[in-house]
Write a protein that holds these residues in place. Structure first.
Motif, PDB file in Angstrom:
ATOM      1  N   UNK A  11       3.019  66.247 -20.084  1.00 43.90           N
ATOM      2  CA  UNK A  11       2.373  67.211 -20.434  1.00 43.90           C
ATOM      3  C   UNK A  11       1.444  68.248 -19.203  1.00 43.90           C
ATOM      4  N   UNK A  12       1.107  69.438 -19.931  1.00 47.43           N
ATOM      5  CA  UNK A  12       0.208  70.109 -18.559  1.00 47.43           C
ATOM      6  C   UNK A  12      -1.075  69.496 -18.471  1.00 47.43           C
ATOM      7  N   UNK A  13      -1.396  68.645 -19.467  1.00 48.10           N
ATOM      8  CA  UNK A  13      -3.050  67.744 -19.380  1.00 48.10           C
ATOM      9  C   UNK A  13      -2.888  66.904 -18.273  1.00 48.10           C
ATOM     10  N   UNK A  14      -1.718  66.274 -18.160  1.00 48.68           N
ATOM     11  CA  UNK A  14      -1.558  65.063 -17.074  1.00 48.68           C
ATOM     12  C   UNK A  14      -1.468  65.749 -15.780  1.00 48.68           C
ATOM     13  N   UNK A  15      -0.635  66.850 -15.804  1.00 52.86           N
ATOM     14  CA  UNK A  15      -0.403  67.582 -14.345  1.00 52.86           C
ATOM     15  C   UNK A  15      -1.880  68.065 -13.912  1.00 52.86           C
ATOM     16  N   UNK A  16      -2.766  68.535 -15.050  1.00 46.82           N
ATOM     17  CA  UNK A  16      -3.937  69.213 -14.480  1.00 46.82           C
ATOM     18  C   UNK A  16      -5.001  68.130 -14.012  1.00 46.82           C
ATOM     19  N   UNK A  17      -4.758  66.746 -14.801  1.00 42.98           N
ATOM     20  CA  UNK A  17      -5.879  65.864 -14.318  1.00 42.98           C
ATOM     21  C   UNK A  17      -5.427  65.327 -13.154  1.00 42.98           C
ATOM     22  N   UNK A  18      -3.985  65.265 -12.778  1.00 43.19           N
ATOM     23  CA  UNK A  18      -3.725  64.880 -11.506  1.00 43.19           C
ATOM     24  C   UNK A  18      -4.041  65.703 -10.216  1.00 43.19           C
ATOM     25  N   UNK A  19      -3.993  67.184 -10.569  1.00 45.03           N
ATOM     26  CA  UNK A  19      -4.477  68.078  -9.583  1.00 45.03           C
ATOM     27  C   UNK A  19      -5.862  67.660  -9.419  1.00 45.03           C
ATOM     28  N   UNK A  20      -6.614  67.660 -10.317  1.00 48.29           N
ATOM     29  CA  UNK A  20      -8.069  67.500 -10.326  1.00 48.29           C
ATOM     30  C   UNK A  20      -8.586  66.283  -9.577  1.00 48.29           C
ATOM     31  N   UNK A  21      -7.749  65.262  -9.586  1.00 47.38           N
ATOM     32  CA  UNK A  21      -7.788  63.849  -8.844  1.00 47.38           C
ATOM     33  C   UNK A  21      -7.577  64.219  -7.455  1.00 47.38           C
ATOM     34  N   UNK A  22      -6.704  65.006  -6.974  1.00 52.15           N
ATOM     35  CA  UNK A  22      -6.325  65.499  -5.647  1.00 52.15           C
ATOM     36  C   UNK A  22      -7.493  66.002  -5.029  1.00 52.15           C
ATOM     37  N   UNK A  23      -7.893  67.130  -6.020  1.00 52.10           N
ATOM     38  CA  UNK A  23      -8.955  67.921  -5.477  1.00 52.10           C
ATOM     39  C   UNK A  23     -10.242  67.149  -5.144  1.00 52.10           C
ATOM     40  N   UNK A  24     -10.527  66.219  -5.983  1.00 54.00           N
ATOM     41  CA  UNK A  24     -11.763  65.520  -5.848  1.00 54.00           C
ATOM     42  C   UNK A  24     -11.654  64.072  -4.938  1.00 54.00           C
ATOM     43  N   UNK A  25     -10.319  64.094  -4.289  1.00 54.44           N
ATOM     44  CA  UNK A  25     -10.426  63.055  -3.513  1.00 54.44           C
ATOM     45  C   UNK A  25     -10.258  61.573  -4.299  1.00 54.44           C
ATOM     46  N   UNK A  26      -9.927  61.833  -5.325  1.00 55.96           N
ATOM     47  CA  UNK A  26      -9.786  60.487  -6.151  1.00 55.96           C
ATOM     48  C   UNK A  26      -8.493  59.917  -6.392  1.00 55.96           C
ATOM     49  N   UNK A  27      -7.432  60.535  -5.654  1.00 54.62           N
ATOM     50  CA  UNK A  27      -6.084  60.181  -5.588  1.00 54.62           C
ATOM     51  C   UNK A  27      -5.688  59.416  -4.422  1.00 54.62           C
ATOM     52  N   UNK A  87       1.354  69.433   6.177  1.00 57.55           N
ATOM     53  CA  UNK A  87       1.077  69.198   4.847  1.00 57.55           C
ATOM     54  C   UNK A  87      -0.598  68.603   4.746  1.00 57.55           C
ATOM     55  N   UNK A  88      -1.184  68.277   5.739  1.00 53.66           N
ATOM     56  CA  UNK A  88      -2.340  68.193   5.769  1.00 53.66           C
ATOM     57  C   UNK A  88      -3.344  69.282   5.418  1.00 53.66           C
ATOM     58  N   UNK A  89      -2.879  70.460   6.161  1.00 51.92           N
ATOM     59  CA  UNK A  89      -3.502  71.635   6.100  1.00 51.92           C
ATOM     60  C   UNK A  89      -3.593  71.974   4.472  1.00 51.92           C
ATOM     61  N   UNK A  90      -2.505  71.784   3.742  1.00 54.89           N
ATOM     62  CA  UNK A  90      -2.474  72.233   2.457  1.00 54.89           C
ATOM     63  C   UNK A  90      -3.334  71.180   1.697  1.00 54.89           C
ATOM     64  N   UNK A  91      -3.287  69.856   2.084  1.00 56.32           N
ATOM     65  CA  UNK A  91      -4.179  68.908   1.557  1.00 56.32           C
ATOM     66  C   UNK A  91      -5.612  69.353   1.607  1.00 56.32           C
ATOM     67  N   UNK A  92      -6.016  69.872   2.677  1.00 60.26           N
ATOM     68  CA  UNK A  92      -7.373  70.138   2.975  1.00 60.26           C
ATOM     69  C   UNK A  92      -7.783  71.418   2.277  1.00 60.26           C
ATOM     70  N   UNK A  93      -6.839  72.280   1.930  1.00 63.78           N
ATOM     71  CA  UNK A  93      -7.110  73.406   1.101  1.00 63.78           C
ATOM     72  C   UNK A  93      -7.228  73.213  -0.293  1.00 63.78           C
ATOM     73  N   UNK A  94      -6.443  72.131  -0.824  1.00 60.80           N
ATOM     74  CA  UNK A  94      -6.664  71.777  -2.019  1.00 60.80           C
ATOM     75  C   UNK A  94      -7.762  70.679  -2.485  1.00 60.80           C
ATOM     76  N   UNK A  95      -8.170  70.260  -1.566  1.00 68.68           N
ATOM     77  CA  UNK A  95      -9.343  69.034  -1.652  1.00 68.68           C
ATOM     78  C   UNK A  95     -10.412  69.798  -1.791  1.00 68.68           C
ATOM     79  N   UNK A  96     -11.385  69.684  -2.752  1.00 63.53           N
ATOM     80  CA  UNK A  96     -12.610  69.783  -3.110  1.00 63.53           C
ATOM     81  C   UNK A  96     -13.448  69.440  -1.832  1.00 63.53           C
ATOM     82  N   UNK A  97     -14.754  69.792  -1.937  1.00 62.05           N
ATOM     83  CA  UNK A  97     -15.661  69.841  -0.588  1.00 62.05           C
ATOM     84  C   UNK A  97     -16.249  68.398  -1.119  1.00 62.05           C
ATOM     85  N   UNK A  98     -16.236  67.495   0.107  1.00 65.32           N
ATOM     86  CA  UNK A  98     -16.922  66.323   0.287  1.00 65.32           C
ATOM     87  C   UNK A  98     -18.440  66.319   0.235  1.00 65.32           C
ATOM     88  N   UNK A  99     -19.042  67.270   0.626  1.00 60.65           N
ATOM     89  CA  UNK A  99     -20.617  67.533   0.965  1.00 60.65           C
ATOM     90  C   UNK A  99     -20.746  69.065   0.060  1.00 60.65           C
TER      91      UNK A  99
END
Length: 140
Positions: free
Chosen positions: A31-47, A128-140
């Motif tokens: 469901x959308x909740x799972x996809x949202x959770x995974x998107x958040x994990x990518x953004x926060x560097x937890x995946x 692909x890394x360019x896209x990842x860096x854009x999606x990734x939330x800030x480390x600092x």
């Protein structure tokens, strides 16, 4: 998925991880909740992905380098003119962005994140890394 920006890597990554998460939760559908959770994990560097390791190696312990990297990742064009990026980051308080470029382009420090195309123009060595860096939330 719009966030994938046409790269099958992200579609595959989210699909695989969504399937695994649904299985762990005992759900038969994704469901959308799972996809949202995974998107958040990518953004926060937890995946865990290869791109998370590249991101950490590029940024290291430098908030300024992260700002420079994230600014480059926001440029729509494939070939990025450094003077435009430098002007933006100088407005944000980075005094010498060209010095920070050494870590992002130096092949002796591992694979370079940015490659020089011609004078004052760079592109990401892995789009692909360019896209990842854009999606990734800030480390600092």
């Amino acid at each position: 998925m719009d966030k994938a920006e046409g790269f099958p890597y992200f579609v595959h990554l989210l699909g695989r991880e969504a399937m695994l998460m649904a299985f762990e939760l005992g759900q038969k559908t994704i469901d959308a909740k799972i996809v949202s959770s995974l998107s958040e994990k990518i953004a926060n560097g937890r995946l865990r992905t290869i791109y998370e390791n590249i991101y950490h190696a590029a940024v290291k312990n430098s908030p300024q380098r992260e700002l420079l990297l994230k600014t480059f990742s926001e440029i729509e064009e494939d070939e990025m003119y450094t003077e435009n990026v430098y002007r933006l980051v100088k407005e944000l308080g980075i005094t010498n962005p060209s010095q920070l470029m050494k870590e992002l382009t130096a092949p002796e420090k591992g694979a370079p994140v940015l490659m020089k195309i011609r004078e004052k123009y760079y592109r990401f060595s892995d789009p692909v890394f360019k896209t990842y860096a854009r999606l990734r939330n800030w480390k600092y």
